[in-house]
Design a protein around this motif. Structure first.
Motif, mmCIF file in Angstrom:
data_model
loop_
_atom_site.group_PDB
_atom_site.id
_atom_site.type_symbol
_atom_site.label_atom_id
_atom_site.label_comp_id
_atom_site.label_asym_id
_atom_site.label_seq_id
_atom_site.Cartn_x
_atom_site.Cartn_y
_atom_site.Cartn_z
ATOM 1 N N PRO A 46 39.602 35.576 27.998
ATOM 2 C CA PRO A 46 39.572 34.594 29.330
ATOM 3 C C PRO A 46 39.867 35.638 30.589
ATOM 4 O O PRO A 46 40.568 36.668 30.450
ATOM 5 N N VAL A 47 39.398 35.134 31.657
ATOM 6 C CA VAL A 47 39.480 35.710 32.977
ATOM 7 C C VAL A 47 41.039 35.651 33.539
ATOM 8 O O VAL A 47 41.510 36.287 34.331
ATOM 9 N N TRP A 48 41.703 34.573 32.853
ATOM 10 C CA TRP A 48 43.251 34.643 33.256
ATOM 11 C C TRP A 48 44.051 35.073 32.410
ATOM 12 O O TRP A 48 45.415 34.770 32.026
ATOM 13 N N LEU A 49 43.746 36.269 31.726
ATOM 14 C CA LEU A 49 44.407 36.903 30.721
ATOM 15 C C LEU A 49 45.755 37.272 31.066
ATOM 16 O O LEU A 49 47.084 37.375 30.414
ATOM 17 N N ILE A 50 45.659 37.710 32.421
ATOM 18 C CA ILE A 50 46.874 38.404 32.854
ATOM 19 C C ILE A 50 48.117 37.311 33.278
ATOM 20 O O ILE A 50 49.336 37.449 33.084
ATOM 21 N N ASP A 51 47.447 36.293 33.728
ATOM 22 C CA ASP A 51 48.340 34.979 34.151
ATOM 23 C C ASP A 51 48.780 34.384 32.762
ATOM 24 O O ASP A 51 50.160 34.139 32.937
ATOM 25 N N GLU A 52 47.855 34.442 31.789
ATOM 26 C CA GLU A 52 48.588 34.193 30.438
ATOM 27 C C GLU A 52 49.661 34.932 29.961
ATOM 28 O O GLU A 52 50.605 34.408 29.402
ATOM 29 N N LEU A 53 49.558 36.258 30.208
ATOM 30 C CA LEU A 53 50.699 37.255 29.552
ATOM 31 C C LEU A 53 51.968 37.369 30.555
ATOM 32 O O LEU A 53 52.962 37.785 30.063
ATOM 33 N N GLU A 54 51.929 36.916 31.756
ATOM 34 C CA GLU A 54 52.732 37.227 32.795
ATOM 35 C C GLU A 54 54.402 36.428 32.271
ATOM 36 O O GLU A 54 55.358 36.967 32.350
ATOM 37 N N PRO A 55 54.255 35.330 31.754
ATOM 38 C CA PRO A 55 55.394 34.440 31.321
ATOM 39 C C PRO A 55 56.211 35.480 30.356
ATOM 40 O O PRO A 55 57.703 35.272 30.108
ATOM 41 N N ALA A 66 42.705 45.080 31.194
ATOM 42 C CA ALA A 66 41.456 44.704 32.219
ATOM 43 C C ALA A 66 40.707 46.148 32.699
ATOM 44 O O ALA A 66 39.511 46.405 32.839
ATOM 45 N N TYR A 67 41.694 47.245 33.112
ATOM 46 C CA TYR A 67 41.224 48.558 33.454
ATOM 47 C C TYR A 67 40.430 49.057 32.459
ATOM 48 O O TYR A 67 39.313 49.999 32.652
ATOM 49 N N SER A 68 41.200 48.986 31.441
ATOM 50 C CA SER A 68 40.577 49.821 30.068
ATOM 51 C C SER A 68 39.066 49.309 29.893
ATOM 52 O O SER A 68 38.124 49.762 29.403
ATOM 53 N N GLN A 69 38.896 47.869 29.922
ATOM 54 C CA GLN A 69 37.692 47.230 29.659
ATOM 55 C C GLN A 69 36.710 47.520 30.663
ATOM 56 O O GLN A 69 35.680 48.056 30.293
ATOM 57 N N ILE A 70 37.235 47.884 31.896
ATOM 58 C CA ILE A 70 36.119 48.296 33.051
ATOM 59 C C ILE A 70 35.505 49.671 32.682
ATOM 60 O O ILE A 70 34.452 49.995 32.940
ATOM 61 N N VAL A 71 36.414 50.577 32.495
ATOM 62 C CA VAL A 71 36.168 52.084 32.271
ATOM 63 C C VAL A 71 35.261 52.181 30.871
ATOM 64 O O VAL A 71 34.360 52.896 30.949
ATOM 65 N N ILE A 72 35.903 51.615 29.899
ATOM 66 C CA ILE A 72 35.306 51.876 28.565
ATOM 67 C C ILE A 72 33.778 51.086 28.908
ATOM 68 O O ILE A 72 32.725 51.388 28.079
ATOM 69 N N GLY A 73 33.808 49.844 29.301
ATOM 70 C CA GLY A 73 32.389 49.245 29.371
ATOM 71 C C GLY A 73 31.679 49.986 30.238
ATOM 72 O O GLY A 73 30.293 49.901 29.796
ATOM 73 N N TYR A 74 32.075 50.579 31.267
ATOM 74 C CA TYR A 74 31.278 51.107 32.255
ATOM 75 C C TYR A 74 30.706 52.362 31.463
ATOM 76 O O TYR A 74 29.455 52.830 31.863
ATOM 77 N N LEU A 75 31.417 53.217 30.606
ATOM 78 C CA LEU A 75 30.672 54.177 29.760
ATOM 79 C C LEU A 75 29.727 53.850 29.130
ATOM 80 O O LEU A 75 28.493 54.443 29.173
ATOM 81 N N LEU A 76 29.665 52.468 28.607
ATOM 82 C CA LEU A 76 28.562 52.108 27.801
ATOM 83 C C LEU A 76 27.396 51.477 28.586
ATOM 84 O O LEU A 76 26.218 51.684 28.157
ATOM 85 N N VAL A 77 27.646 50.686 29.548
ATOM 86 C CA VAL A 77 26.727 49.866 30.259
ATOM 87 C C VAL A 77 25.832 50.855 31.218
ATOM 88 O O VAL A 77 24.524 50.710 31.342
ATOM 89 N N THR A 78 26.224 51.990 31.437
ATOM 90 C CA THR A 78 25.309 53.160 32.060
ATOM 91 C C THR A 78 24.932 53.951 31.167
ATOM 92 O O THR A 78 24.094 54.727 31.589
#
Length: 210
Positions: A46-55, A66-78
């Motif tokens: 879900p895109v609202w994962l951060i909001d879900e974990l805030e409480p 989220a940042y891990s997904q960006i970096v690791i995903g970028y390693l693969l998508v490129t």
């Protein structure tokens, strides 16, 4: 001979396709979590994962994912660092799986299981590349010499990744400008292959055993 060449090409495009699919899945998911009002392209949430974990006081952990997904995903998508990305993907999927189980999100673990299966297929394709890791650097492969020849390509690719992170901040100012920064980053990362070729270096894409 023609049949073997066809099978080789088919395997090549299959591995490329898996890498791009996995990369887009996680890179897009991470960008969507951090983009202004979650306005980014992606199919997994879900895109609202951060909001879900805030409480639970885990908002920072959600941003880390989220940042891990960006970096690791970028390693693969490129497709430049498929092996590194697929190795890092294992603990990433493990972390996300623990979150989904803890929050009792039904169905998500099955999706993650499918993505893990694709990742394992990718890792199996590169099984011969694990020898230097197991031997802890005792391989005859001259890593330093290769790095020096591909240094410009690495730096250009890294600039492309940096632009993805910059685009997140730009999205809070202007969405179109942010998407333009994202596309510029992808273009730079694609350019890194050209620099490798210009320096006379075969990328793992050309030297892998298929």
């Amino acid at each position: 001979m023609i049949n073997q060449l066809f099978q080789k090409k088919l395997s090549y495009f299959l591995i490329q396709g898996i890498s791009i699919f996995l990369g887009f899945t996680f890179w897009g998911a991470g960008m969507a979590k951090l983009f202004h009002e979650h306005q980014f392209f992606g199919w997994i949430g879900p895109v609202w994962l951060i909001d879900e974990l805030e409480p639970y006081g885990l908002g920072f952990y959600g941003r880390f994912i989220a940042y891990s997904q960006i970096v690791i995903g970028y390693l693969l998508v490129t497709t430049r660092y498929k092996l590194l990305g697929s190795i890092m993907m294992i603990p990433l999927i493990g972390n996300i799986l623990m979150v989904t189980i803890s929050l009792d999100w039904r169905g998500t673990p099955f999706v993650l299981g499918f993505l893990m299966l694709l990742n394992l297929i990718l890792l199996w394709q590169y099984r011969d590349f694990f020898r230097p890791i197991i031997d802890e650097g005792r391989s005859n492969y001259n890593v330093k010499a290769r790095f020096l020849r591909t240094g410009n390509g690495h730096l250009v690719w890294l600039a492309g990744l940096s632009l993805q992170l910059i685009a997140i901040q730009v999205s809070y100012i202007n969405w179109i400008a942010a998407c333009s920064v994202v596309l510029l980053g992808l273009l730079l990362s694609a350019l890194s292959f050209y620099l490798d070729k210009k320096n006379g270096v075969d990328t793992p894409l050309n030297t892998q055993k298929l």
